[in-house]
Design a protein around this motif. Structure first.
Motif, PDB file in Angstrom:
ATOM      1  N   ALA A 162     -30.687 -45.381   5.979  1.00  0.00           N
ATOM      2  CA  ALA A 162     -31.012 -46.538   5.172  1.00  0.00           C
ATOM      3  C   ALA A 162     -29.741 -47.807   5.719  1.00  0.00           C
ATOM      4  O   ALA A 162     -28.962 -48.033   5.995  1.00  0.00           O
ATOM      5  N   PRO A 163     -31.208 -48.702   6.227  1.00  0.00           N
ATOM      6  CA  PRO A 163     -30.932 -49.722   6.635  1.00  0.00           C
ATOM      7  C   PRO A 163     -29.824 -51.098   5.676  1.00  0.00           C
ATOM      8  O   PRO A 163     -29.968 -51.032   4.469  1.00  0.00           O
ATOM      9  N   GLY A 164     -28.934 -51.514   6.337  1.00  0.00           N
ATOM     10  CA  GLY A 164     -27.609 -52.048   5.967  1.00  0.00           C
ATOM     11  C   GLY A 164     -26.944 -51.438   5.164  1.00  0.00           C
ATOM     12  O   GLY A 164     -25.205 -51.758   5.071  1.00  0.00           O
ATOM     13  N   GLN A 165     -26.592 -49.796   5.204  1.00  0.00           N
ATOM     14  CA  GLN A 165     -25.913 -48.718   5.059  1.00  0.00           C
ATOM     15  C   GLN A 165     -24.175 -49.197   5.710  1.00  0.00           C
ATOM     16  O   GLN A 165     -23.304 -48.457   5.731  1.00  0.00           O
ATOM     17  N   TRP A 166     -24.829 -49.123   7.333  1.00  0.00           N
ATOM     18  CA  TRP A 166     -23.578 -49.166   8.211  1.00  0.00           C
ATOM     19  C   TRP A 166     -22.378 -49.505   7.827  1.00  0.00           C
ATOM     20  O   TRP A 166     -21.492 -49.861   7.681  1.00  0.00           O
TER      21      TRP A 166
ATOM     22  N   HIS B 154     -49.144 -42.185   0.587  1.00  0.00           N
ATOM     23  CA  HIS B 154     -48.512 -42.974   0.640  1.00  0.00           C
ATOM     24  C   HIS B 154     -46.671 -42.522   0.234  1.00  0.00           C
ATOM     25  O   HIS B 154     -46.346 -41.682   0.094  1.00  0.00           O
ATOM     26  N   THR B 155     -45.684 -42.859   1.200  1.00  0.00           N
ATOM     27  CA  THR B 155     -44.114 -43.125   0.945  1.00  0.00           C
ATOM     28  C   THR B 155     -43.702 -43.372  -0.131  1.00  0.00           C
ATOM     29  O   THR B 155     -43.369 -44.767   0.538  1.00  0.00           O
ATOM     30  N   THR B 156     -42.535 -42.845  -1.039  1.00  0.00           N
ATOM     31  CA  THR B 156     -42.549 -44.196  -1.716  1.00  0.00           C
ATOM     32  C   THR B 156     -40.706 -43.771  -2.404  1.00  0.00           C
ATOM     33  O   THR B 156     -40.430 -42.582  -2.693  1.00  0.00           O
ATOM     34  N   PHE B 157     -39.916 -44.850  -2.256  1.00  0.00           N
ATOM     35  CA  PHE B 157     -38.523 -44.612  -2.824  1.00  0.00           C
ATOM     36  C   PHE B 157     -38.272 -44.385  -4.307  1.00  0.00           C
ATOM     37  O   PHE B 157     -39.172 -44.868  -5.219  1.00  0.00           O
ATOM     38  N   GLY B 158     -37.619 -43.107  -5.227  1.00  0.00           N
ATOM     39  CA  GLY B 158     -37.220 -43.598  -6.645  1.00  0.00           C
ATOM     40  C   GLY B 158     -36.171 -44.101  -6.979  1.00  0.00           C
ATOM     41  O   GLY B 158     -36.113 -44.958  -5.980  1.00  0.00           O
ATOM     42  N   THR B 159     -36.082 -44.252  -8.316  1.00  0.00           N
ATOM     43  CA  THR B 159     -35.101 -44.469  -8.552  1.00  0.00           C
ATOM     44  C   THR B 159     -33.651 -44.142  -7.927  1.00  0.00           C
ATOM     45  O   THR B 159     -33.296 -43.430  -7.998  1.00  0.00           O
ATOM     46  N   PRO B 160     -32.277 -45.001  -7.395  1.00  0.00           N
ATOM     47  CA  PRO B 160     -31.136 -44.544  -6.764  1.00  0.00           C
ATOM     48  C   PRO B 160     -30.567 -43.330  -8.072  1.00  0.00           C
ATOM     49  O   PRO B 160     -30.629 -44.286  -9.251  1.00  0.00           O
ATOM     50  N   HIS B 161     -29.773 -42.536  -7.411  1.00  0.00           N
ATOM     51  CA  HIS B 161     -29.276 -41.485  -8.369  1.00  0.00           C
ATOM     52  C   HIS B 161     -27.719 -42.390  -8.249  1.00  0.00           C
ATOM     53  O   HIS B 161     -27.270 -41.406  -7.375  1.00  0.00           O
ATOM     54  N   PRO B 162     -26.591 -42.645  -8.715  1.00  0.00           N
ATOM     55  CA  PRO B 162     -24.805 -42.321  -8.574  1.00  0.00           C
ATOM     56  C   PRO B 162     -24.810 -41.308  -8.387  1.00  0.00           C
ATOM     57  O   PRO B 162     -25.298 -40.540  -8.973  1.00  0.00           O
ATOM     58  N   ASP B 163     -23.628 -40.911  -8.063  1.00  0.00           N
ATOM     59  CA  ASP B 163     -22.710 -40.216  -7.799  1.00  0.00           C
ATOM     60  C   ASP B 163     -22.506 -39.756  -8.752  1.00  0.00           C
ATOM     61  O   ASP B 163     -21.462 -41.150  -9.326  1.00  0.00           O
TER      62      ASP B 163
ATOM     63  N   THR C  11     -19.555 -49.598 -10.799  1.00  0.00           N
ATOM     64  CA  THR C  11     -19.767 -49.717  -8.926  1.00  0.00           C
ATOM     65  C   THR C  11     -21.607 -50.158  -9.500  1.00  0.00           C
ATOM     66  O   THR C  11     -21.938 -49.447  -9.660  1.00  0.00           O
ATOM     67  N   PRO C  12     -21.802 -51.559  -8.915  1.00  0.00           N
ATOM     68  CA  PRO C  12     -22.868 -51.808  -8.730  1.00  0.00           C
ATOM     69  C   PRO C  12     -23.855 -50.950  -7.497  1.00  0.00           C
ATOM     70  O   PRO C  12     -22.730 -50.573  -6.108  1.00  0.00           O
ATOM     71  N   THR C  13     -24.861 -50.928  -7.086  1.00  0.00           N
ATOM     72  CA  THR C  13     -25.682 -50.457  -6.600  1.00  0.00           C
ATOM     73  C   THR C  13     -26.688 -51.244  -5.148  1.00  0.00           C
ATOM     74  O   THR C  13     -26.444 -52.876  -5.234  1.00  0.00           O
ATOM     75  N   PRO C  14     -26.140 -51.827  -4.546  1.00  0.00           N
ATOM     76  CA  PRO C  14     -26.267 -52.373  -2.814  1.00  0.00           C
ATOM     77  C   PRO C  14     -27.330 -52.919  -3.025  1.00  0.00           C
ATOM     78  O   PRO C  14     -28.322 -52.255  -3.798  1.00  0.00           O
ATOM     79  N   THR C  15     -27.131 -53.898  -3.454  1.00  0.00           N
ATOM     80  CA  THR C  15     -28.846 -54.557  -2.849  1.00  0.00           C
ATOM     81  C   THR C  15     -29.560 -53.788  -1.626  1.00  0.00           C
ATOM     82  O   THR C  15     -30.996 -53.992  -1.470  1.00  0.00           O
ATOM     83  N   HIS C  16     -29.048 -53.438  -0.617  1.00  0.00           N
ATOM     84  CA  HIS C  16     -30.156 -53.239   0.307  1.00  0.00           C
ATOM     85  C   HIS C  16     -31.197 -51.763   0.054  1.00  0.00           C
ATOM     86  O   HIS C  16     -31.498 -51.686   0.665  1.00  0.00           O
ATOM     87  N   ILE C  17     -29.723 -51.236  -0.708  1.00  0.00           N
ATOM     88  CA  ILE C  17     -30.856 -49.794  -1.991  1.00  0.00           C
ATOM     89  C   ILE C  17     -31.704 -50.633  -2.844  1.00  0.00           C
ATOM     90  O   ILE C  17     -32.834 -49.693  -2.527  1.00  0.00           O
ATOM     91  N   THR C  18     -31.503 -50.899  -3.299  1.00  0.00           N
ATOM     92  CA  THR C  18     -32.622 -51.473  -5.018  1.00  0.00           C
ATOM     93  C   THR C  18     -33.391 -52.105  -4.624  1.00  0.00           C
ATOM     94  O   THR C  18     -34.872 -52.453  -5.078  1.00  0.00           O
ATOM     95  N   THR C  19     -33.476 -52.965  -3.394  1.00  0.00           N
ATOM     96  CA  THR C  19     -34.273 -53.825  -3.480  1.00  0.00           C
ATOM     97  C   THR C  19     -35.560 -53.308  -1.516  1.00  0.00           C
ATOM     98  O   THR C  19     -35.936 -53.933  -0.829  1.00  0.00           O
ATOM     99  N   ARG C  20     -34.860 -51.956  -1.445  1.00  0.00           N
ATOM    100  CA  ARG C  20     -35.081 -51.549   0.008  1.00  0.00           C
ATOM    101  C   ARG C  20     -36.048 -51.461  -0.033  1.00  0.00           C
ATOM    102  O   ARG C  20     -37.337 -50.952  -1.102  1.00  0.00           O
TER     103      ARG C  20
END
Length: 217
Positions: free
Chosen positions: A129-133, A185-194, A201-210
């Motif tokens: 997850a780039p940007g997560q650290w 192709h590998t694709t990412f789905g819609t993030p599921h918040p905890d 709590t907003p979803t970080p842009t590094h997650i939504t725009t990956r």
């Protein structure tokens, strides 16, 4: 250039080998999971899927200090494979896969330097997850004590790539059978918040725009 050894020299499909370190780095950087192959003390082989990260010409793996696969001494083999397409031929014999694969041999080194350990853990986290650290809590001293990090040099590596359409026997090209490539192709789905997250709590842009990983054209 990657130097072939007796273990990494391709004997079948040698025309698909690449000796360009950039291809090795690209395959590793595009991956999410590697497979770590070890030999247990009883002589039985064991292959473990795990996360990884790369810094320069070093591959880093981590796990619990009790992880048997990381505590074993001796040589290991790590592989990363991307499946880019199913190659459908006119004959069953010539069906194939389009892929990019890397294989690394070597003896892992236990990472003890505190700065290198943190850099390795950052690389492993950023691989997934780039940007997560930069947005999460840093590991505590207790968490670091419970984590084993090993480093594997990319010195002895092999790269193999297949692209393109099926290769049929000359006589089969006239058969009325569809042939071609079914891309994957590998694709990412819609993030599921905890569920325990506060609703605001907003979803970080590094997650939504990956961007979605995709095979090379």
């Amino acid at each position: 250039m990657l130097s072939a050894t007796e273990r990494t020299r391709l004997r079948r499909g040698a025309h698909r080998a690449s000796t360009d370190p950039a291809d090795l780095h690209a395959i590793l950087d595009a991956g999410l999971v590697c497979h770590l192959g070890v030999v247990r003390p009883d002589g039985a082989p064991m292959v473990v899927p795990t996360g990884y990260g790369r810094i320069g010409d070093t591959l880093y793996l981590h796990g619990s200090t009790g992880a048997r696969s990381l505590r074993l001494e001796g040589e290991v083999c790590v592989t990363v494979t991307h499946l880019d397409g199913i190659v459908l031929a006119r004959s069953a014999f010539h069906h194939s896969l389009n892929y990019r694969s890397a294989m690394i041999y070597g003896v892992p080194r236990k990472v003890t330097d505190p700065d290198e350990r943190l850099a390795a853990l950052r690389a492993i986290t950023e691989q997934l997850a780039p940007g997560q650290w930069d947005v999460v809590r840093a590991p505590t001293r207790k968490e670091l004590a419970a984590t084993l990090v090993v480093a594997l040099p990319l010195t002895e590596s092999s790269v193999k790539i297949r692209t393109g359409p099926p290769i049929d026997d000359e006589d089969d090209y006239s058969l009325p059978i569809w042939a071609g490539v079914l891309p994957l192709h590998t694709t990412f789905g819609t993030p599921h918040p905890d569920p325990l997250l506060p609703p605001t709590t907003p979803t970080p842009t590094h997650i939504t725009t990956r961007p979605h990983p995709s095979p090379p054209t």
